[in-house]
Scaffold this motif. Structure first.
Motif, PDB file in Angstrom:
ATOM      1  N   LEU A  82       5.519  19.909  -1.819  1.00 54.29           N
ATOM      2  CA  LEU A  82       6.397  19.305  -0.928  1.00 54.29           C
ATOM      3  C   LEU A  82       5.728  17.774  -0.785  1.00 54.29           C
ATOM      4  N   ALA A  83       4.395  17.739  -0.718  1.00 50.68           N
ATOM      5  CA  ALA A  83       3.917  16.465  -0.611  1.00 50.68           C
ATOM      6  C   ALA A  83       4.190  15.389  -1.976  1.00 50.68           C
ATOM      7  N   ARG A  84       3.996  16.050  -3.027  1.00 49.88           N
ATOM      8  CA  ARG A  84       4.495  15.415  -4.149  1.00 49.88           C
ATOM      9  C   ARG A  84       6.058  14.990  -4.184  1.00 49.88           C
ATOM     10  N   ALA A  85       6.742  15.997  -3.777  1.00 50.84           N
ATOM     11  CA  ALA A  85       8.332  15.614  -3.859  1.00 50.84           C
ATOM     12  C   ALA A  85       8.571  14.358  -2.881  1.00 50.84           C
ATOM     13  N   ILE A  86       7.856  14.270  -1.749  1.00 53.88           N
ATOM     14  CA  ILE A  86       8.018  13.249  -0.668  1.00 53.88           C
ATOM     15  C   ILE A  86       7.392  11.920  -1.327  1.00 53.88           C
ATOM     16  N   VAL A  87       6.388  11.816  -1.992  1.00 55.88           N
ATOM     17  CA  VAL A  87       5.730  10.842  -2.643  1.00 55.88           C
ATOM     18  C   VAL A  87       6.947  10.332  -3.586  1.00 55.88           C
ATOM     19  N   LYS A 107       8.287  12.036  10.403  1.00 55.22           N
ATOM     20  CA  LYS A 107       7.121  11.433  10.573  1.00 55.22           C
ATOM     21  C   LYS A 107       7.002  10.530   9.676  1.00 55.22           C
ATOM     22  N   LEU A 108       7.590  10.850   8.441  1.00 54.34           N
ATOM     23  CA  LEU A 108       7.196   9.975   7.246  1.00 54.34           C
ATOM     24  C   LEU A 108       8.610   8.969   6.959  1.00 54.34           C
ATOM     25  N   ASP A 109       9.584   9.089   7.886  1.00 49.53           N
ATOM     26  CA  ASP A 109      10.701   8.285   7.601  1.00 49.53           C
ATOM     27  C   ASP A 109      11.229   8.487   6.266  1.00 49.53           C
ATOM     28  N   VAL A 110      11.768   9.820   5.784  1.00 51.01           N
ATOM     29  CA  VAL A 110      12.110   9.790   4.563  1.00 51.01           C
ATOM     30  C   VAL A 110      13.005  11.201   4.778  1.00 51.01           C
ATOM     31  N   SER A 111      14.062  11.435   3.783  1.00 47.20           N
ATOM     32  CA  SER A 111      14.901  12.437   3.875  1.00 47.20           C
ATOM     33  C   SER A 111      14.778  13.164   2.563  1.00 47.20           C
ATOM     34  N   MET A 162       0.961  -1.214   0.020  1.00 46.41           N
ATOM     35  CA  MET A 162      -0.160   0.061   0.003  1.00 46.41           C
ATOM     36  C   MET A 162       0.836   1.311   0.010  1.00 46.41           C
ATOM     37  N   SER A 163       0.786   1.998  -0.961  1.00 46.30           N
ATOM     38  CA  SER A 163       1.635   3.268  -0.882  1.00 46.30           C
ATOM     39  C   SER A 163       0.959   4.474  -0.722  1.00 46.30           C
ATOM     40  N   ILE A 164       1.712   5.398  -0.033  1.00 48.68           N
ATOM     41  CA  ILE A 164       1.189   6.503   0.521  1.00 48.68           C
ATOM     42  C   ILE A 164       0.729   7.538  -0.682  1.00 48.68           C
ATOM     43  N   THR A 165      -0.420   8.459  -0.574  1.00 47.99           N
ATOM     44  CA  THR A 165      -0.884   9.263  -1.648  1.00 47.99           C
ATOM     45  C   THR A 165      -0.284  10.738  -1.408  1.00 47.99           C
ATOM     46  N   VAL A 166      -0.174  11.538  -2.497  1.00 49.95           N
ATOM     47  CA  VAL A 166       0.017  12.946  -2.034  1.00 49.95           C
ATOM     48  C   VAL A 166      -1.030  13.614  -1.171  1.00 49.95           C
ATOM     49  N   GLN A 167      -2.331  13.133  -1.333  1.00 48.53           N
ATOM     50  CA  GLN A 167      -3.471  13.567  -0.486  1.00 48.53           C
ATOM     51  C   GLN A 167      -3.033  13.316   1.056  1.00 48.53           C
ATOM     52  N   ASP A 168      -2.707  11.889   1.126  1.00 46.44           N
ATOM     53  CA  ASP A 168      -2.174  11.682   2.557  1.00 46.44           C
ATOM     54  C   ASP A 168      -1.026  12.458   3.246  1.00 46.44           C
ATOM     55  N   VAL A 169      -0.073  12.573   2.288  1.00 46.86           N
ATOM     56  CA  VAL A 169       1.118  13.446   2.669  1.00 46.86           C
ATOM     57  C   VAL A 169       0.868  14.868   3.233  1.00 46.86           C
ATOM     58  N   SER A 170       0.027  15.267   2.089  1.00 42.21           N
ATOM     59  CA  SER A 170      -0.405  16.658   2.198  1.00 42.21           C
ATOM     60  C   SER A 170      -1.108  16.959   3.388  1.00 42.21           C
ATOM     61  N   ASN A 171      -2.108  16.038   4.048  1.00 37.59           N
ATOM     62  CA  ASN A 171      -2.835  15.946   5.330  1.00 37.59           C
ATOM     63  C   ASN A 171      -1.898  16.178   6.397  1.00 37.59           C
ATOM     64  N   ILE A 172      -0.636  15.205   6.333  1.00 38.38           N
ATOM     65  CA  ILE A 172       0.085  14.823   7.352  1.00 38.38           C
ATOM     66  C   ILE A 172       1.051  16.253   7.757  1.00 38.38           C
ATOM     67  N   ILE A 173       1.316  17.010   6.424  1.00 35.54           N
ATOM     68  CA  ILE A 173       2.056  17.991   6.644  1.00 35.54           C
ATOM     69  C   ILE A 173       1.186  19.139   7.091  1.00 35.54           C
ATOM     70  N   LEU A 174      -0.200  19.483   6.798  1.00 38.29           N
ATOM     71  CA  LEU A 174      -1.221  20.385   7.287  1.00 38.29           C
ATOM     72  C   LEU A 174      -1.225  20.207   8.557  1.00 38.29           C
ATOM     73  N   GLU A 175      -1.389  18.998   9.265  1.00 37.20           N
ATOM     74  CA  GLU A 175      -1.686  18.750  10.723  1.00 37.20           C
ATOM     75  C   GLU A 175      -0.528  19.297  11.349  1.00 37.20           C
ATOM     76  N   THR A 176       0.991  18.994  10.865  1.00 38.47           N
ATOM     77  CA  THR A 176       2.168  19.315  11.405  1.00 38.47           C
ATOM     78  C   THR A 176       2.107  20.725  11.601  1.00 38.47           C
ATOM     79  N   LEU A 177       1.807  21.287  10.588  1.00 40.39           N
ATOM     80  CA  LEU A 177       2.006  22.991  10.719  1.00 40.39           C
ATOM     81  C   LEU A 177       0.737  23.361  11.659  1.00 40.39           C
ATOM     82  N   LEU A 178      -0.344  23.014  11.642  1.00 43.88           N
ATOM     83  CA  LEU A 178      -1.345  23.382  12.453  1.00 43.88           C
ATOM     84  C   LEU A 178      -1.064  23.411  13.785  1.00 43.88           C
TER      85      LEU A 178
END
Ligand SMILES: Cc1ncc(COP(=O)(O)O)c(C=O)c1O
Lengths: 400, 83
Positions: B72-77, B53-57, B1-17
């Protein structure tokens, strides 16, 4: 389109700072140094605690005499780059002296410390390589990483486990991994747990470069920095540093045991495409290196002063960095408070640095003092009194 | 199961807020520097949090092309797929 429009945010920040700070902290002028520890600022005799002149050697008689004599004998400039037309025997003598001082195979001397780190980081890290930089590394290291075609990964400050995690995350790559750290970090004066880093470096098969700008001449039995103090010199591939702090002049260097160092003279652009240091500076640096070698008591005086300042400030309720080194910073929360305090400290007769975010860790403004071997206890105690008085005069509270 | 841009974007927003200084009305299209008033250091610090959070560099050189949170979300995916 106005080419300066992009600087509007900077202009605004400067205006904001000027609105809250009586003086522009970037504009302080030492009208005349009187000694390694005092000078005239705004017409007044002022204690100098903001100069990075850790061993007081900018004013050493030996270096002055050597510089004057050399300028008379050889002139005041080389008018050329090291590889084209600007290497004198003196440059090679200094390189030999530094290599011997560090017990290393070779040394390259650069025109500034900035160029030494810029040059080494940008040249060593090629297209397939990955650079791992401590989050708090100096601007020269970050600038070098931008000049390099390598990928750049930042790890948490002084956190060897975080570095390990990030090294493992990238896994096997076609190129090399180069980790860049500092011995003492310039803003808070905090010290790297270097043994932890050399362990990680060995386990993960990476190269390690350390910038000992603020630790050379200050730490280690012979003054070779944190690498010597932690007894891990054999595991450090490249040591870079500057002449502009404990050595009291200007310039930079890299020492290493790697036999390929001489090749780097032919591809390190900040070494190749700039004029070499003038002979009088080289002669003064050679003289001061000899003083560092022959006078270990300078380091002892410096550390005694630093300990006294650090513990007195803590006793008085100031928040300091985590370690004692030649940099002792007071951590504040608001730029307005820091600016008011810094202005008052200067008016009361001491010059320290006002360090502001984003150049400081965690967005905290700092009152940064650099301690010298040449300070005496009276001057250190005077600085503490001035800090305490300045807090009273500005109506701040030190509640932690 | 791979993570989507939407998922990553939501995680980023959550972290920012989670940071009270960040404006409340941000979305995937918000520009990181302009809309969040982040300086370069703040951007690097916040990316470090997301990395853990996403175990990525995310190499710093890739940040140059990233303007919005969705960029940023697209780059991380992409980085996660490369890993
Ligand atoms: C860690 C570090 N590296 C390099 C430099 C640059 O040294 P220089 O002043 O010789 O250019 C400095 C000094 O500001 C520094 O603090």
């Amino acid at each position: 389109m106005n080419i300066f429009a992009k600087f509007d945010p900077l202009r605004k920040s400067l205006e904001q700072l000027k609105a809250i700070s009586k003086r522009n902290p970037f504009d302080v002028v030492v009208e005349r140094p009187l000694s390694a520890t005092t000078g005239i600022i705004e017409g007044r005799e002022t204690l100098l605690f903001g100069t990075n002149n850790y061993l007081g050697l900018s004013q050493s008689k030996e270096a002055r005499d050597a510089a004057a004599h050399t300028a008379q004998q050889l002139g005041v400039g080389t008018t050329g780059s090291r590889i084209a037309n600007g290497s004198f025997a003196l440059h090679q003598n200094l390189e030999k002296d530094l290599a011997r001082f560090f017990n290393r195979r070779s040394c390259m001397v650069f025109s500034t410390g900035y160029q030494a780190t810029l040059g080494m980081v940008s040249t060593l890290a090629g297209k397939d390589d990955i650079l791992f930089l401590d989050a708090d590394c100096h601007a020269s290291i970050y600038d070098g990483s931008r000049m390099s075609p390598a990928q750049v990964i930042r790890f948490r400050h002084n956190d060897a486990e975080d570095l390990r995690k990030r090294l493992r995350r990238v896994g096997n790559i076609p190129g090399a991994k180069l980790v860049v750290v500092e011995g003492v970090y310039s803003m808070l004066g905090d010290i790297i747990p270097l043994k932890d880093f050399t362990e990680v470096k060995k386990e993960e098969n990476a190269y390690l470069m350390i910038d000992e700008a603020h630790s050379f001449g200050v730490f280690g039995e012979h003054g070779r920095g944190i690498s010597e103090q932690e007894n891990v010199e054999a595991d450090v591939d490249f040591i870079v540093g500057t002449f502009s702090k404990s050595l009291g002049t200007v310039g930079g260097y890299c020492v290493s045991d790697h036999p390929e160092m001489d090749l780097l003279r032919l591809c390190t652009r900040p070494y190749m495409f700039t004029a070499s240091l003038p002979p009088e500076v080289i002669a003064a640096t050679i003289a001061n290196l000899k003083l560092i070698t022959e006078h270990p008591e300078l380091r002892q005086n410096l550390m005694n002063n630093a300990k006294r300042l650090y513990t007195s400030l803590q006793k008085a309720g100031f928040r300091t960095g985590p370690h004692i080194s030649s940099v002792v910073s007071v951590i504040l929360d608001e730029v307005g408070h820091a600016a008011a305090l810094w202005n008052r400290v200067l008016e009361l007769g001491a010059y320290v640095n006002l360090s502001l975010p984003p150049a400081t860790p965690d967005e905290h403004p700092l009152l940064r003092a650099s301690i010298a071997a040449a300070h005496n206890f009276e001057q250190v105690d005077q600085l503490v009194e001035i800090y305490i008085q300045a807090v009273k005069d500005t109506g701040l509270s030190l509640a932690k | 199961m791979s993570i989507t841009v939407q998922d990553v974007s939501n995680i980023i927003l959550e972290t920012l807020l989670a940071n009270p200084k960040v404006p409340r009305d941000i979305s995937g299209e918000s520009k990181i520097i302009e809309d969040l008033a982040f300086d370069s250091l703040a951007v690097m610090n916040f990316v470090m949090e997301i990395e853990d959070k996403l175990d990525v560099s995310v190499p710093l050189d890739r940040l140059a092309d990233i303007r919005t949170i969705d960029d940023l979300a697209r780059a991380i995916v992409v980085l996660k797929q490369e890993a």
